[in-house]
Design a protein around this motif. Sequence first.
Motif, PDB file in Angstrom:
ATOM      1  N   GLN A  65      16.714  29.240   7.284  1.00 48.86           N
ATOM      2  CA  GLN A  65      16.642  30.215   6.438  1.00 48.86           C
ATOM      3  C   GLN A  65      15.706  31.583   7.084  1.00 48.86           C
ATOM      4  OE1 GLN A  65      14.291  29.404   3.069  1.00 48.86           O
ATOM      5  NE2 GLN A  65      14.064  31.563   2.538  1.00 48.86           N
ATOM      6  N   LYS A  66      16.454  32.615   7.127  1.00 55.04           N
ATOM      7  CA  LYS A  66      15.755  33.844   7.724  1.00 55.04           C
ATOM      8  C   LYS A  66      15.718  35.134   6.789  1.00 55.04           C
ATOM      9  CE  LYS A  66      19.435  35.446  10.646  1.00 55.04           C
ATOM     10  NZ  LYS A  66      19.472  36.154  12.064  1.00 55.04           N
ATOM     11  N   VAL A  67      14.824  36.020   7.287  1.00 60.04           N
ATOM     12  CA  VAL A  67      14.868  37.212   6.502  1.00 60.04           C
ATOM     13  C   VAL A  67      15.886  38.030   6.991  1.00 60.04           C
ATOM     14  CG1 VAL A  67      13.377  39.271   6.289  1.00 60.04           C
ATOM     15  CG2 VAL A  67      12.241  37.113   6.154  1.00 60.04           C
ATOM     16  N   HIS A 116      21.989  33.786   0.210  1.00 58.64           N
ATOM     17  CA  HIS A 116      21.476  33.392  -1.013  1.00 58.64           C
ATOM     18  C   HIS A 116      20.170  34.054  -1.363  1.00 58.64           C
ATOM     19  CE1 HIS A 116      21.174  31.119  -4.904  1.00 58.64           C
ATOM     20  NE2 HIS A 116      20.074  30.498  -4.368  1.00 58.64           N
ATOM     21  N   ASP A 117      19.911  34.667  -2.846  1.00 55.02           N
ATOM     22  CA  ASP A 117      18.617  35.062  -2.961  1.00 55.02           C
ATOM     23  C   ASP A 117      17.940  36.052  -2.005  1.00 55.02           C
ATOM     24  OD1 ASP A 117      16.353  35.418  -4.615  1.00 55.02           O
ATOM     25  OD2 ASP A 117      15.464  33.518  -3.687  1.00 55.02           O
ATOM     26  N   GLY A 118      18.861  36.666  -1.268  1.00 57.95           N
ATOM     27  CA  GLY A 118      18.339  37.876  -0.615  1.00 57.95           C
ATOM     28  C   GLY A 118      17.814  37.376   0.922  1.00 57.95           C
ATOM     29  N   PHE A 119      18.378  36.065   1.285  1.00 60.28           N
ATOM     30  CA  PHE A 119      18.041  35.427   2.431  1.00 60.28           C
ATOM     31  C   PHE A 119      19.385  34.973   3.131  1.00 60.28           C
ATOM     32  CE2 PHE A 119      13.935  34.712   0.410  1.00 60.28           C
ATOM     33  CZ  PHE A 119      12.961  35.213   1.152  1.00 60.28           C
ATOM     34  N   GLU A 120      19.330  35.096   4.672  1.00 61.14           N
ATOM     35  CA  GLU A 120      20.566  34.395   5.244  1.00 61.14           C
ATOM     36  C   GLU A 120      20.114  32.957   5.572  1.00 61.14           C
ATOM     37  OE1 GLU A 120      22.894  36.435   8.398  1.00 61.14           O
ATOM     38  OE2 GLU A 120      22.019  34.806   9.602  1.00 61.14           O
ATOM     39  N   PHE A 121      21.398  32.000   5.691  1.00 63.80           N
ATOM     40  CA  PHE A 121      21.086  30.837   5.865  1.00 63.80           C
ATOM     41  C   PHE A 121      22.074  30.287   6.680  1.00 63.80           C
ATOM     42  CE2 PHE A 121      19.379  31.186   1.521  1.00 63.80           C
ATOM     43  CZ  PHE A 121      18.102  30.565   1.549  1.00 63.80           C
ATOM     44  N   ALA A 122      21.684  29.528   7.780  1.00 68.83           N
ATOM     45  CA  ALA A 122      22.676  28.792   8.782  1.00 68.83           C
ATOM     46  C   ALA A 122      22.393  27.346   8.473  1.00 68.83           C
ATOM     47  CB  ALA A 122      22.566  29.431  10.100  1.00 68.83           C
ATOM     48  N   ILE A 123      23.489  26.496   8.688  1.00 72.33           N
ATOM     49  CA  ILE A 123      23.312  25.103   8.502  1.00 72.33           C
ATOM     50  C   ILE A 123      24.233  24.564   9.538  1.00 72.33           C
ATOM     51  CG2 ILE A 123      23.186  22.878   7.496  1.00 72.33           C
ATOM     52  CD1 ILE A 123      22.762  24.147   5.039  1.00 72.33           C
ATOM     53  N   ALA A 124      23.737  23.861  10.797  1.00 67.08           N
ATOM     54  CA  ALA A 124      24.418  23.530  11.702  1.00 67.08           C
ATOM     55  C   ALA A 124      24.359  22.156  12.214  1.00 67.08           C
ATOM     56  CB  ALA A 124      24.341  24.506  13.101  1.00 67.08           C
ATOM     57  N   GLY A 125      25.628  21.526  12.629  1.00 65.77           N
ATOM     58  CA  GLY A 125      25.478  20.072  12.992  1.00 65.77           C
ATOM     59  C   GLY A 125      27.080  19.505  13.161  1.00 65.77           C
ATOM     60  N   ILE A 126      27.003  18.332  13.800  1.00 62.11           N
ATOM     61  CA  ILE A 126      28.512  17.816  14.065  1.00 62.11           C
ATOM     62  C   ILE A 126      28.736  16.969  12.682  1.00 62.11           C
ATOM     63  CG2 ILE A 126      29.637  16.556  15.750  1.00 62.11           C
ATOM     64  CD1 ILE A 126      28.073  17.448  17.924  1.00 62.11           C
ATOM     65  N   ILE A 127      28.911  17.605  11.649  1.00 67.06           N
ATOM     66  CA  ILE A 127      29.161  16.927  10.469  1.00 67.06           C
ATOM     67  C   ILE A 127      30.465  17.606   9.757  1.00 67.06           C
ATOM     68  CG2 ILE A 127      27.154  16.050   9.866  1.00 67.06           C
ATOM     69  CD1 ILE A 127      26.276  18.483   8.221  1.00 67.06           C
ATOM     70  N   SER A 128      30.770  17.232   8.814  1.00 71.10           N
ATOM     71  CA  SER A 128      31.948  17.849   8.098  1.00 71.10           C
ATOM     72  C   SER A 128      31.503  19.084   7.505  1.00 71.10           C
ATOM     73  CB  SER A 128      32.683  16.714   7.274  1.00 71.10           C
ATOM     74  OG  SER A 128      31.837  16.720   5.921  1.00 71.10           O
ATOM     75  N   GLU A 129      32.609  20.110   6.942  1.00 78.20           N
ATOM     76  CA  GLU A 129      32.335  21.227   6.498  1.00 78.20           C
ATOM     77  C   GLU A 129      31.770  20.847   4.831  1.00 78.20           C
ATOM     78  OE1 GLU A 129      35.697  23.801   6.500  1.00 78.20           O
ATOM     79  OE2 GLU A 129      35.136  24.757   4.730  1.00 78.20           O
ATOM     80  N   GLU A 130      32.541  19.798   4.535  1.00 78.89           N
ATOM     81  CA  GLU A 130      32.109  19.445   2.937  1.00 78.89           C
ATOM     82  C   GLU A 130      30.662  18.958   2.991  1.00 78.89           C
ATOM     83  OE1 GLU A 130      35.040  18.271   4.683  1.00 78.89           O
ATOM     84  OE2 GLU A 130      36.214  19.516   3.554  1.00 78.89           O
TER      85      GLU A 130
END
Lengths: 186, 237
Positions: free
Chosen positions: B156-158, B199-213
């Motif tokens: 989560q980042k500003v 979301h709510d004024g922040f940027e989020f990135a989630i990363a991994g070798i997992i499915s899009e779902e």
Amino acid sequence: MLAFYQTLIEDQTLKIEFEHIYHNYKNQMFYVANSVLKNTHDSEDVVQETLASIAKNMKSIANLSDEVHLKNYVLKATKNRALNLLPKRKKAKELIDIDTRYDISDDSFLDKICDNHEYDEILDAINSLKSTYKDSLYYHFVLGYSAKEVAIALDEKVATIKQRLVRGKKKLIELLVEKGFDANGE
Amino acid sequence: MQMANKSDFFKMLTIAASSEFEDVPNEKEIEHEFSKSFDKKTKKIIKNSQSTFKNSKTLKRVAAIFTASLVILSASTIQIDSLETMFYSFFVNDYGEYSEIDWSGEPSVIEKFIEEETYIPTYITQGYEIDLFDSGMFDTIILFRDEYKNTITFHQKVLGGGKSNYNTEDAELRKTYVFEKEALIVERDDELIYLVFRHDGFEFAIAGIISEEELIKMAESIELVNIQEYKQANGFD
């Protein structure tokens, strides 16, 4: 990879530690500064200057072993900056002349103090010291800071801190002698 | 009679040095509202202090390295044309090796910082457990690991300035939705996939070798928590 993570953790620690200080001490820093200056605007300036100095010196601050020392470092740094704004203190800062005639090495000082006296006696003597001496001895002996590092922490000249260390050691030995402790341990 | 040794002497100095602050109230008991200029100047000090920590990486760099892919690049150093794609609420400038996400059409969130609370995903892909947690004014990073040392990174980042750069070399970019708002999926040749959303004024990135779902499920499970309480509950205090 391990080396990389170690570097990463070390670097991260500095930033986390700084933010820890900001979030956990800024009100107390203000309280301490305002107790000295009785002026909101000047006190906020002191907090800001102290935070800036802390940010520049995070590497030595991050080595502090526990929260008690961290709190002492932060609040003493704040208080000393506030005191330095007082006109009387400003004048005194100009008059620094290190008197090394009574200087003794740290090892010799510790040998003279320790193992030859009672616990309560030495605690009384320490409490009788002026806070400027007490603080310099604390930074130097407990936190392991050099005179230069103490000077940065307290926003003082290195010569001032060297002087306080010389006088603080001398004064403590004198106080113990007055209380009946023989400085030679006899 | 109790004779003192050197260790006692250091303890005594500590006690004496600490005594002068015994009467200082606890941090939360002090009711002082710092002036607006204080907050502004101090934030500047903190920002500047990041460059003062000589060998330090910014948190966003750290997050990027953890994911082994989200490398933040300086757009000014690479002079190549971009393929600009509008995802309704934001632009993606695809420079080939990296992509710049431009949220500046969104409400400004430059002055919003992470304070006592942060977002955390309440749903975690099966088999993963929290391994690292770090939260500061500008970022929150959570690293989850499974028994094979695979990682999922939550960041989560500003949104300072409203633009972010992500490594998208040999990657496929496509639109998806998080909380019914447009978001970006980046799927790379090396199977790493990441989801970027706001979301709510922040940027989020989630990363991994997992499915899009799974990424979207984690994204839509985010909830605000008290940072200290979360740290305590997960043994990061």
